[in-house]
Motif scaffolding. Structure first.
Motif, PDB file in Angstrom:
ATOM      1  N   ALA A 398       0.828  -1.207   0.000  1.00 47.58           N
ATOM      2  CA  ALA A 398       0.000   0.000   0.000  1.00 47.58           C
ATOM      3  C   ALA A 398       0.860   1.253   0.000  1.00 47.58           C
ATOM      4  CB  ALA A 398      -0.923  -0.015   1.219  1.00 47.58           C
ATOM      5  N   HIS A 399       1.917   1.254   0.796  1.00 52.34           N
ATOM      6  CA  HIS A 399       2.797   2.425   0.852  1.00 52.34           C
ATOM      7  C   HIS A 399       3.465   2.670  -0.495  1.00 52.34           C
ATOM      8  CE1 HIS A 399       5.375   5.469   2.440  1.00 52.34           C
ATOM      9  NE2 HIS A 399       6.469   4.737   2.410  1.00 52.34           N
ATOM     10  N   MET A 400       3.896   1.594  -1.146  1.00 52.14           N
ATOM     11  CA  MET A 400       4.502   1.733  -2.469  1.00 52.14           C
ATOM     12  C   MET A 400       3.505   2.321  -3.464  1.00 52.14           C
ATOM     13  SD  MET A 400       4.469   0.219  -5.725  1.00 52.14           S
ATOM     14  CE  MET A 400       3.952  -1.492  -5.500  1.00 52.14           C
ATOM     15  N   ILE A 401       2.279   1.792  -3.493  1.00 56.34           N
ATOM     16  CA  ILE A 401       1.290   2.267  -4.454  1.00 56.34           C
ATOM     17  C   ILE A 401       0.999   3.755  -4.240  1.00 56.34           C
ATOM     18  CG2 ILE A 401      -1.120   2.064  -5.187  1.00 56.34           C
ATOM     19  CD1 ILE A 401      -0.936  -0.929  -4.457  1.00 56.34           C
ATOM     20  N   GLU A 402       0.749   4.136  -3.008  1.00 57.05           N
ATOM     21  CA  GLU A 402       0.426   5.541  -2.726  1.00 57.05           C
ATOM     22  C   GLU A 402       1.581   6.460  -3.106  1.00 57.05           C
ATOM     23  OE1 GLU A 402      -0.517   5.287   1.389  1.00 57.05           O
ATOM     24  OE2 GLU A 402      -2.660   4.892   1.035  1.00 57.05           O
ATOM     25  N   THR A 403       2.798   6.055  -2.740  1.00 58.67           N
ATOM     26  CA  THR A 403       3.959   6.901  -3.028  1.00 58.67           C
ATOM     27  C   THR A 403       4.202   7.017  -4.530  1.00 58.67           C
ATOM     28  OG1 THR A 403       4.989   6.278  -0.937  1.00 58.67           O
ATOM     29  CG2 THR A 403       6.430   7.188  -2.631  1.00 58.67           C
ATOM     30  N   ARG A 411      -0.217  14.132  -7.137  1.00 58.23           N
ATOM     31  CA  ARG A 411      -1.014  13.891  -5.935  1.00 58.23           C
ATOM     32  C   ARG A 411      -2.522  13.858  -6.198  1.00 58.23           C
ATOM     33  NH1 ARG A 411       1.795  13.347  -1.599  1.00 58.23           N
ATOM     34  NH2 ARG A 411      -0.108  13.419  -0.336  1.00 58.23           N
ATOM     35  N   PRO A 412      -3.052  14.613  -7.157  1.00 51.12           N
ATOM     36  CA  PRO A 412      -4.506  14.497  -7.394  1.00 51.12           C
ATOM     37  C   PRO A 412      -4.960  13.079  -7.723  1.00 51.12           C
ATOM     38  CG  PRO A 412      -3.659  16.477  -8.438  1.00 51.12           C
ATOM     39  CD  PRO A 412      -2.463  15.713  -7.943  1.00 51.12           C
ATOM     40  N   TRP A 413      -4.044  12.241  -8.261  1.00 53.31           N
ATOM     41  CA  TRP A 413      -4.421  10.878  -8.603  1.00 53.31           C
ATOM     42  C   TRP A 413      -4.635  10.001  -7.370  1.00 53.31           C
ATOM     43  CZ3 TRP A 413      -5.527   8.619 -13.318  1.00 53.31           C
ATOM     44  CH2 TRP A 413      -5.383   9.452 -14.432  1.00 53.31           C
ATOM     45  N   LEU A 414      -4.218  10.460  -6.202  1.00 53.85           N
ATOM     46  CA  LEU A 414      -4.455   9.669  -4.996  1.00 53.85           C
ATOM     47  C   LEU A 414      -5.944   9.505  -4.716  1.00 53.85           C
ATOM     48  CD1 LEU A 414      -1.662  11.054  -2.613  1.00 53.85           C
ATOM     49  CD2 LEU A 414      -1.745   8.814  -3.729  1.00 53.85           C
ATOM     50  N   ASP A 415      -6.749  10.436  -5.208  1.00 55.35           N
ATOM     51  CA  ASP A 415      -8.193  10.301  -5.015  1.00 55.35           C
ATOM     52  C   ASP A 415      -8.712   9.022  -5.662  1.00 55.35           C
ATOM     53  OD1 ASP A 415      -8.162  12.706  -3.704  1.00 55.35           O
ATOM     54  OD2 ASP A 415      -8.844  13.886  -5.426  1.00 55.35           O
ATOM     55  N   ARG A 416      -8.027   8.562  -6.722  1.00 51.16           N
ATOM     56  CA  ARG A 416      -8.478   7.342  -7.407  1.00 51.16           C
ATOM     57  C   ARG A 416      -8.197   6.081  -6.581  1.00 51.16           C
ATOM     58  NH1 ARG A 416      -8.850   9.185 -12.857  1.00 51.16           N
ATOM     59  NH2 ARG A 416      -8.889  11.457 -12.687  1.00 51.16           N
ATOM     60  N   LEU A 417      -7.449   6.212  -5.489  1.00 53.34           N
ATOM     61  CA  LEU A 417      -7.142   5.067  -4.625  1.00 53.34           C
ATOM     62  C   LEU A 417      -8.074   4.997  -3.422  1.00 53.34           C
ATOM     63  CD1 LEU A 417      -3.219   5.332  -4.541  1.00 53.34           C
ATOM     64  CD2 LEU A 417      -4.631   3.890  -6.027  1.00 53.34           C
ATOM     65  N   ALA A 418      -9.163   5.737  -3.476  1.00 54.23           N
ATOM     66  CA  ALA A 418     -10.038   5.841  -2.300  1.00 54.23           C
ATOM     67  C   ALA A 418     -10.546   4.491  -1.824  1.00 54.23           C
ATOM     68  CB  ALA A 418     -11.209   6.768  -2.622  1.00 54.23           C
ATOM     69  N   GLY A 419     -10.742   3.541  -2.722  1.00 56.62           N
ATOM     70  CA  GLY A 419     -11.262   2.244  -2.314  1.00 56.62           C
ATOM     71  C   GLY A 419     -10.199   1.206  -2.017  1.00 56.62           C
ATOM     72  N   MET A 420      -8.929   1.634  -1.885  1.00 54.26           N
ATOM     73  CA  MET A 420      -7.849   0.662  -1.760  1.00 54.26           C
ATOM     74  C   MET A 420      -7.949  -0.164  -0.481  1.00 54.26           C
ATOM     75  SD  MET A 420      -3.745   1.130  -2.348  1.00 54.26           S
ATOM     76  CE  MET A 420      -3.412   2.221  -0.983  1.00 54.26           C
ATOM     77  N   GLU A 421      -8.456   0.390   0.598  1.00 54.91           N
ATOM     78  CA  GLU A 421      -8.473  -0.344   1.863  1.00 54.91           C
ATOM     79  C   GLU A 421      -9.311  -1.619   1.756  1.00 54.91           C
ATOM     80  OE1 GLU A 421      -7.514  -1.721   5.289  1.00 54.91           O
ATOM     81  OE2 GLU A 421      -6.593   0.103   4.491  1.00 54.91           O
ATOM     82  N   ARG A 422     -10.361  -1.594   0.964  1.00 54.97           N
ATOM     83  CA  ARG A 422     -11.169  -2.806   0.787  1.00 54.97           C
ATOM     84  C   ARG A 422     -10.345  -3.905   0.110  1.00 54.97           C
ATOM     85  NH1 ARG A 422     -15.928  -0.416  -2.606  1.00 54.97           N
ATOM     86  NH2 ARG A 422     -14.142   0.798  -3.344  1.00 54.97           N
ATOM     87  N   HIS A 423      -9.545  -3.513  -0.869  1.00 59.90           N
ATOM     88  CA  HIS A 423      -8.686  -4.490  -1.539  1.00 59.90           C
ATOM     89  C   HIS A 423      -7.623  -5.025  -0.578  1.00 59.90           C
ATOM     90  CE1 HIS A 423     -10.100  -3.857  -5.701  1.00 59.90           C
ATOM     91  NE2 HIS A 423     -10.357  -2.622  -5.292  1.00 59.90           N
ATOM     92  N   LEU A 424      -7.092  -4.152   0.262  1.00 61.20           N
ATOM     93  CA  LEU A 424      -6.058  -4.582   1.198  1.00 61.20           C
ATOM     94  C   LEU A 424      -6.620  -5.562   2.219  1.00 61.20           C
ATOM     95  CD1 LEU A 424      -4.247  -1.163   1.780  1.00 61.20           C
ATOM     96  CD2 LEU A 424      -3.587  -3.003   0.228  1.00 61.20           C
ATOM     97  N   ARG A 425      -7.853  -5.322   2.674  1.00 57.55           N
ATOM     98  CA  ARG A 425      -8.474  -6.269   3.615  1.00 57.55           C
ATOM     99  C   ARG A 425      -8.630  -7.637   2.962  1.00 57.55           C
ATOM    100  NH1 ARG A 425     -11.801  -1.825   5.144  1.00 57.55           N
ATOM    101  NH2 ARG A 425     -13.465  -2.570   3.761  1.00 57.55           N
ATOM    102  N   ALA A 426      -9.044  -7.643   1.707  1.00 59.39           N
ATOM    103  CA  ALA A 426      -9.185  -8.923   1.006  1.00 59.39           C
ATOM    104  C   ALA A 426      -7.838  -9.608   0.829  1.00 59.39           C
ATOM    105  CB  ALA A 426      -9.851  -8.695  -0.355  1.00 59.39           C
ATOM    106  N   LEU A 427      -6.803  -8.813   0.557  1.00 56.64           N
ATOM    107  CA  LEU A 427      -5.481  -9.380   0.302  1.00 56.64           C
ATOM    108  C   LEU A 427      -4.884 -10.003   1.557  1.00 56.64           C
ATOM    109  CD1 LEU A 427      -3.388  -9.741  -1.928  1.00 56.64           C
ATOM    110  CD2 LEU A 427      -2.436  -7.506  -1.328  1.00 56.64           C
ATOM    111  N   ARG A 428      -5.274  -9.489   2.719  1.00 55.29           N
ATOM    112  CA  ARG A 428      -4.740 -10.050   3.967  1.00 55.29           C
ATOM    113  C   ARG A 428      -5.176 -11.495   4.184  1.00 55.29           C
ATOM    114  NH1 ARG A 428      -5.276  -4.510   5.613  1.00 55.29           N
ATOM    115  NH2 ARG A 428      -3.278  -3.739   6.399  1.00 55.29           N
ATOM    116  N   ALA A 429      -6.233 -11.902   3.524  1.00 57.70           N
ATOM    117  CA  ALA A 429      -6.716 -13.281   3.669  1.00 57.70           C
ATOM    118  C   ALA A 429      -6.165 -14.213   2.599  1.00 57.70           C
ATOM    119  CB  ALA A 429      -8.244 -13.287   3.604  1.00 57.70           C
ATOM    120  N   VAL A 430      -5.309 -13.692   1.719  1.00 56.51           N
ATOM    121  CA  VAL A 430      -4.767 -14.480   0.606  1.00 56.51           C
ATOM    122  C   VAL A 430      -3.404 -15.037   1.008  1.00 56.51           C
ATOM    123  CG1 VAL A 430      -3.923 -14.350  -1.773  1.00 56.51           C
ATOM    124  CG2 VAL A 430      -6.008 -13.139  -1.112  1.00 56.51           C
TER     125      VAL A 430
END
Length: 565
Positions: A398-403, A411-430
């Protein structure tokens, strides 16, 4: 932008000591006593970091570990100079005794071992430091010295330097330190007792030992500055690097000014180790020279290429000293048995010996049906047979993607990552997989018989670049990006891999992993283009960066990340 990761592992110190003692009694590891020294150096650095988290000092356990490491280096020196097993028996017994004595001391129950990158990836051999030290003592007239190893890898390298100096009649005492501070302005933090220890010995030479220097030169030069302030004359502070840099290129102004003040002791791989290699006289394919044989002009960053040499139908590829080389051999054997990789013939002193595969490298935009079928079987095999244990490093990803999105797109493109936390929660179970990590077209060869062979598949899940052990969807995304698959083709590939691997959710994770893959490759290509400056590889990397940037914008689209599948 971010491309590197910290490669670490948890270990029990007593178990590591036992493994090294076993190696001594068995006559050394597959790469000789140098491999045992490398493995002990990782442990010694970890224990010292635990003893001295804020300021380096003196401690009986640190002294005992220094003694054991130097004894291992003495045994390595005898082997390097051709001593028989019988002649080395005394040195081996001394090292084993000191190691076993450590077991009775207050070792921590667990430590975090940091990978010594030079030993794992860049064919850095402690024997080259041994040779440089012997030459300094013999030809430079250095008779009394304090040897200062910069942790991490400088721990074992300084033991080699101490052993080489001692063998030429010099009196040597040795300690290790960990510089602190900003990467461009590192310095030492010492306890009063260690400061006094140095001041009592400032009539001697000080030998500063590490790999590198890196971009800034600040670890070497910050250590040298501290020694100068403790009374060592600049002309008696000798730097032991792994290469001879042009200090005018250092990013640190202080390092540019300080480096020329000090003598440098250095012996190169080509000068010292290569003439004794089992493949002396072989054709050098390092630094991208393999492209002349495989028929591709793909851009590479030569500094990150593994050393490799071709001779008599086999290629000798650096796989790493100690446990690193053993792990690469096992993976090569398993991939070859499954029909995906070149046949391994063994490992010799850190170099994996592989049967050379005659073939032509594939190109982007030509993803024939047999490629996607073979890739699906290959990636399903990785998912099933090469688990890494645990979950992927979600926070690091996540830190790599945001940076990289912020730096590479704005930086305006960070708004397009607004839903990333849902993906990260799913990835923690993989489950994390020891992925391939290099799905570039030129890594696939088509043999004259039409067979597809995946090369360079052994260690990118375990090197110092992202992503590390990861969701296998990373490799699906990599293949789709690098071969220019259409969205429908990419989803079909993901579904096929998921079906074969028993991972029905894989296709749903593909959009997120595509963004992650593109963000990483944008950072890597941009960094490589900047570091190389000019030339064909720099231009090629700049073209890659432009392509990844364009594709990352498309992947994020008008509304950003889609919901997880």
């Amino acid at each position: 932008m971010i491309v590197y990761r910290d490669a670490t592992r948890e270990a029990c110190p007593r178990a590591v000591v036992d493994d090294i003692v076993r190696g001594l009694r068995d006559g050394g590891s597959t790469d000789g006593p140098g491999g045992l020294l490398a493995e002990f150096g990782e442990l010694e650095a970890a224990v010292a970091d635990g003893l001295f988290p804020e300021r380096d000092g003196l401690h009986p356990l640190a002294d005992a570990m220094r003694a054991a490491g130097t004894a291992l280096a003495r045994e390595m020196r005898l082997a390097w100079h051709g001593a028989s097993a019988g002649d080395r028996a005394g040195a081996g017994a001394e090292a084993a005794g000191l190691l076993l004595r450590l077991r009775a001391m207050a070792l921590p129950a667990r430590v975090t071992l940091k990978v010594a990158e030079g030993y794992a990836y860049y064919a850095l051999y402690p024997e080259t430091y041994l040779a440089a030290a012997e030459r300094l003592a013999r030809d430079g007239g250095v008779r009394r010295a304090v040897c200062v190893g910069i942790r991490s890898i400088g721990t074992s390298l300084s033991a080699a330097v101490a052993a080489g100096m001692e063998a030429e009649g010099a009196e040597v005492e040795t300690v290790t330190v960990r510089p602190h501070g900003h990467p461009f302005d590192r310095g030492l933090r010492l306890t009063p007792d260690l400061e006094a220890w140095f001041r009592d010995r400032n009539d001697r030479y000080a030998l500063v030992v590490d790999e590198g220097p890196g971009l800034s030169g600040s670890s070497f030069c910050g250590t040298a500055r501290a020694l100068s302030e403790l009374g060592f004359p600049d002309e008696r502070i000798v730097l032991f690097p792994s290469w001879r840099p042009d200090p005018s290129g250092f990013a640190s102004e202080a390092a540019r000014e300080r480096w020329p003040r000090h003598p440098v002791a250095h012996a190169s791989f080509e000068e010292v180790w290569l003439p004794r290699a089992p493949f002396a006289g072989a054709r050098d394919l390092s630094g991208g020279a393999w492209r002349d044989v495989t028929g591709t002009r793909a851009a590479v960053q030569p500094w990150h290429e593994r050393r490799k040499y071709l001779q008599d139908g086999v290629v000798h590829r650096f796989a790493g000293l100690g446990r690193h080389g053993r792990a690469r051999l096992l993976r090569a054997q398993r991939l070859a048995a499954a029909g995906f990789g070149p046949e391994p013939l063994g490992i010799e002193r850190g170099f994996l010996v592989l049967r050379w595969v005659e073939g032509t490298a594939l190109r982007r935009g030509r993803a024939e049906d047999d490629l996607t079928r073979t890739a699906a079987r290959y990636l399903a095999h990785l998912a099933r047979e090469h688990p890494a244990g645990g979950a992927p490093d979600v926070d690091g990803l996540a830190h790599m993607i945001e940076t990289n999105v912020a730096e590479g797109l704005g930086r305006p493109w960070l708004d397009r990552l607004a839903g990333m936390e849902r993906h990260l929660r799913a990835l923690r179970a993989v489950p994390a997989v020891a992925v391939d990590g290099r799905m570039l077209p030129h890594e696939w060869l088509r043999t004259p018989a039409g067979r597809l062979v995946k090369t360079d598949a052994l260690d990118h899940h375990d090197d110092h670049f992202l992503p590390g052990p990861q969701d296998v969807a990373w490799d699906v995304a990599g293949l789709a990006v690098e071969f220019g698959l259409r969205p429908g083709q990419a989803l079909a590939l993901a579904a096929e891999v998921g079906e074969a691997a028993g991972d029905r959710g894989l296709a749903g994770r593909l959009p997120f992993q595509t963004v992650a893959y593109l963000a990483f490759r944008l950072g890597y290509a941009d960094m490589a283009a900047g570091a190389l400056g000019r030339g064909a590889d720099a231009a090629g990397m700049a073209r890659q960066a432009r392509r990844y940037r364009r594709l990352l914008r498309l992947a994020l689209g008008g509304t950003g990340l889609p919901a997880p599948g």
